[in-house]
Design a protein around this motif. Structure first.
Motif, PDB file in Angstrom:
ATOM      1  N   VAL A 120       0.833  -1.204   0.000  1.00  0.00           N
ATOM      2  CA  VAL A 120       0.000   0.000   0.000  1.00  0.00           C
ATOM      3  C   VAL A 120       0.867   1.253   0.000  1.00  0.00           C
ATOM      4  N   LEU A 121       1.927   1.264   0.809  1.00  0.00           N
ATOM      5  CA  LEU A 121       2.807   2.433   0.837  1.00  0.00           C
ATOM      6  C   LEU A 121       3.518   2.636  -0.492  1.00  0.00           C
ATOM      7  N   GLU A 122       3.976   1.569  -1.111  1.00  0.00           N
ATOM      8  CA  GLU A 122       4.646   1.670  -2.415  1.00  0.00           C
ATOM      9  C   GLU A 122       3.697   2.267  -3.443  1.00  0.00           C
ATOM     10  N   ARG A 123       2.463   1.803  -3.418  1.00  0.00           N
ATOM     11  CA  ARG A 123       1.470   2.327  -4.352  1.00  0.00           C
ATOM     12  C   ARG A 123       1.191   3.805  -4.079  1.00  0.00           C
ATOM     13  N   PHE A 124       1.128   4.193  -2.822  1.00  0.00           N
ATOM     14  CA  PHE A 124       0.879   5.588  -2.447  1.00  0.00           C
ATOM     15  C   PHE A 124       2.042   6.481  -2.881  1.00  0.00           C
ATOM     16  N   VAL A 125       3.259   6.037  -2.616  1.00  0.00           N
ATOM     17  CA  VAL A 125       4.440   6.848  -2.928  1.00  0.00           C
ATOM     18  C   VAL A 125       4.635   6.981  -4.438  1.00  0.00           C
ATOM     19  N   SER A 126       4.470   5.876  -5.158  1.00  0.00           N
ATOM     20  CA  SER A 126       4.706   5.905  -6.603  1.00  0.00           C
ATOM     21  C   SER A 126       3.529   6.496  -7.376  1.00  0.00           C
TER      22      SER A 126
END
Length: 162
Positions: free
Chosen positions: A70-76
């Motif tokens: 979820v964090l990777e998706r949010f950051v990218s």
């Protein structure tokens, strides 16, 4: 009969001074927050990440499918990939709904087309060559009501129309 406790009361939203009460409240509210996040994820298929830092510098996290994803998706800023089980299920459900609607639309169109053909079939006539008069007819104009009832010598004409 008198009550032994005051029951559930509204808690004022200010930082607690008592260290012991603060730790207990933190643990209970953190568990409640994670439970609500889990329910939201389960009921709505949402992807959720929660990270909480306690005053004791411990890190607590909850994530569905996982915090890192979820964090990777949010950051990218990338849209969700159809690799997760939830996304595959949502996509399959969407495709099934589209197929069902397309079949209903096609069936409605075919039903309407059949009604129009039946309505106009009585108006259709076949003009036979001038020297041909089928038995039982006084002219070379034959009413065309049912293509399957045509004389055998004319079956090549108009076959496959219905």
């Amino acid at each position: 009969m008198a009550r032994k406790s005051k029951g559930r009361q509204k808690v004022e939203m200010v930082k607690m001074n008592n260290e012991s009460n603060l730790q207990v409240t933190f643990s209970k509210r953190r568990a409640g927050l994670f439970k609500k996040a889990s329910e939201l994820s389960t009921l709505c298929g949402a992807e959720i990440a929660i990270i909480v830092f306690s005053l004791g510098r411990k890190v607590f996290s909850f994530g569905h499918p996982c915090v890192e994803t979820v964090l990777e998706r949010f950051v990218s800023g990338n849209p969700p990939q159809a690799t997760s089980g939830t996304m595959k299920l949502i996509e399959a459900h969407r495709n099934a709904s589209i197929r069902k609607l397309n079949m209903q639309l096609t069936q409605a169109y075919l039903d309407e087309l059949k009604k129009n053909v039946a309505k106009h079939a009585e108006k259709i006539v076949i003009r036979l060559p001038f020297d041909t008069k089928p038995a039982g007819f006084s002219s070379n104009i034959v009413p065309f009501k049912n293509p399957n009832m045509m004389p055998p010598q004319y079956h090549g004409f108009g076959q496959g129309f219905f």
